[in-house]
Design a protein around this motif. Structure first.
Motif, short mmCIF file in Angstrom:
data_model
loop_
_atom_site.label_atom_id
_atom_site.label_comp_id
_atom_site.label_asym_id
_atom_site.label_seq_id
_atom_site.Cartn_x
_atom_site.Cartn_y
_atom_site.Cartn_z
N UNK A 107 -3.12 5.64 -36.22
CA UNK A 107 -2.62 5.27 -37.56
C UNK A 107 -2.83 3.77 -37.81
N UNK A 108 -2.57 2.96 -36.79
CA UNK A 108 -2.72 1.51 -36.95
C UNK A 108 -4.18 1.15 -37.23
N UNK A 109 -5.10 1.79 -36.52
CA UNK A 109 -6.53 1.53 -36.76
C UNK A 109 -6.94 1.97 -38.16
N UNK A 110 -6.43 3.12 -38.60
CA UNK A 110 -6.73 3.60 -39.96
C UNK A 110 -6.17 2.63 -40.99
N UNK A 111 -4.94 2.20 -40.80
CA UNK A 111 -4.31 1.27 -41.75
C UNK A 111 -5.04 -0.07 -41.77
N UNK A 112 -5.62 -0.43 -40.62
CA UNK A 112 -6.39 -1.68 -40.55
C UNK A 112 -7.75 -1.52 -41.22
N UNK A 113 -8.07 -0.29 -41.60
CA UNK A 113 -9.33 -0.04 -42.30
C UNK A 113 -10.52 0.13 -41.38
N UNK A 114 -10.28 0.39 -40.10
CA UNK A 114 -11.39 0.57 -39.15
C UNK A 114 -12.16 1.84 -39.54
N UNK A 115 -13.46 1.71 -39.73
CA UNK A 115 -14.26 2.90 -40.05
C UNK A 115 -15.66 2.75 -39.46
N UNK A 116 -16.53 3.68 -39.82
CA UNK A 116 -17.86 3.77 -39.21
C UNK A 116 -18.58 2.42 -39.16
N UNK A 117 -19.03 2.09 -37.97
CA UNK A 117 -19.80 0.87 -37.80
C UNK A 117 -18.97 -0.37 -37.49
#
Ligand SMILES: *Cc1c(COP(=O)(O)O)cnc(C)c1O
Length: 399
Positions: free
Chosen positions: A75-85
């Motif tokens: 959830x923290x990575x998603x909230x931080x906006x981590x995405x492909x690449x």
């Protein structure tokens, strides 16, 4: 010379001492039973109570309880906006979940080497790994020793990166006298039974950032919200809810949160016990020159999830694994935390190289986790020491 148990001698301890385990009281059991008799088993009032309890303890504005520590990291990575690449810099000396969370988002974990003294991520090495693709940094407070957060937040600010602190080991640790949980953009905790407090399985993210908190709550529950102020479609019906993003079912139950609230009533005692056991360990273990005790940085006051010693292998006739097997035969449940993440076969299959983080690999070669939990007493510590002394005496060079 006493005969080692691994060679058929008497073990130092009669029964097996595990490296970590939960401590459950009558009150804990009662709290869980109450929930089972109540209206809500999940999405009920215990979630709020547990979050409020953690916020008050840590001194932070927002807390989001989730199903486990790995879900908290995801959830923290998603909230931080981590995405492909995207690249996320982290430490190899951690449980694989710290890096797996980045992979879940399609990002690439970049391993920076550790400081051989603290065994936490080396801050100079973070700077060297930053590229135009870097999105975030995940630091891990390994064993409970906190990172130098002022320096890390400074680097992050200069490069416009978010910082996630994986504090699965560090509930109750302080950085320059302040409890961990509000220094990073988001801090994650785990309540697995070997951690400071348990909910069976469980996790939490704490933050002072309202926007991040809103995102975390969305990702926790399918990306769905019922909050009238957040709705994108201006629908007035009281039942109305909408999915705004792709989230998950990472909810924690009321059963678990009731246990969490009850466990938090004893958090100070848990931390005191761990610190006292560590002090006693140190008073014994300094007598064994083949053992290196954990270094503690001045800014950190650890709550001690793990006690990790390092062997001076140059003074011994055997390798680390021989010592581990001999100690286990003595009924001392030693363990190993951790295999550097990129050495796992899965990470090797992704193309990470052996030799990537030399300090991490060197530490991995001589480290041992010795038992530390709230059910232990002074005699247990003495027996761990006796077993270490017995085994190391046997394998000492030139004796
Ligand atoms: C325990 C742990 C996790 C994962 O927590 P779970 O609740 O088991 O999912 C993540 N990172 C570290 C460093 C841990 O020790």
């Amino acid at each position: 010379m006493k005969n080692l148990a691994i060679h058929g001698g008497q073990p130092v301890r009669k029964s097996f001492l595990t490296y970590g385990r939960q401590c459950i009281s009558k009150e804990d059991i009662q709290a869980v039973v109450e929930v089972l008799k109540s209206e809500f088993l999940t999405t009920g009032p215990q979630i709020d109570k547990f979050e409020e309890k953690m916020k008050a303890f840590i001194g932070v504005n927002y807390a989001v309880a989730v199903s486990n520590g790995t879900a908290a990291l995801h959830c923290a990575c998603l909230a931080a906006g981590v995405s492909t690449g995207d690249e996320v810099i982290t430490t190899p000396i951690t449980f694989a979940a710290s890096a797996n969370a980045v992979l879940y988002c399609g990002g690439k974990p970049i391993f920076a080497d550790v400081d051989p003294k603290t065994m936490n991520i080396d801050i100079d090495s973070i700077e060297k790994k930053i590229t135009s693709k870097t999105k975030a940094i995940i630091v891990v407070d390994y064993t409970g020793q906190v990172n130098d957060m002022d320096r890390i937040m400074n680097i992050a600010k200069r490069h416009n990166l978010l910082v996630i602190e994986d504090a699965a080991h560090a509930l109750g640790s302080t950085y320059n006298g302040v409890l961990i949980g509000s220094q990073a953009d988001m801090t994650t905790f785990s309540f697995h039974p070997v951690k400071h407090i348990t909910t069976g399985e469980g996790g939490m993210i704490t933050t002072n950032n309202e926007t991040l908190c809103t995102k975390l709550k969305l990702y926790r529950s399918h990306g769905i919200t019922r909050d009238k102020e957040l709705l994108l479609n201006h629908e007035n019906a009281s039942w109305y809810y909408e999915q705004q993003d792709l989230g998950y079912n990472y909810r924690i139950t009321d059963i678990q949160c009731a246990l969490g609230v009850s466990q938090m009533n004893r958090i100070d005692e848990f931390i005191r016990t761990r610190r006292a056991l560590v002090q006693l360990y140190e008073s014994y273990l300094v007598k064994i020159p083949e053992i290196r005790l954990p270094y503690q940085a001045a800014y950190s006051n650890s709550s001690w999830h793990l006690y990790v010693i390092r062997l001076r292998l140059e003074l011994l006739t055997c390798d680390r694994n021989t010592i581990i097997e001999a100690l286990r035969a003595e009924n001392i449940g030693v363990n190993l935390h951790y295999i550097p993440v990129y050495l796992h076969p899965y990470y090797q299959s992704l193309g990470y190289n052996i030799g990537e983080c030399r300090n991490a690999e060197e530490i991995y070669g001589d480290m041992i986790t010795i038992p530390l939990h709230h059910n232990m007493d002074q005699d247990d510590v003495l027996l761990v020491y006796k077993a270490l002394e017995k085994v190391i005496n046997y394998y000492r060079k030139g004796k």
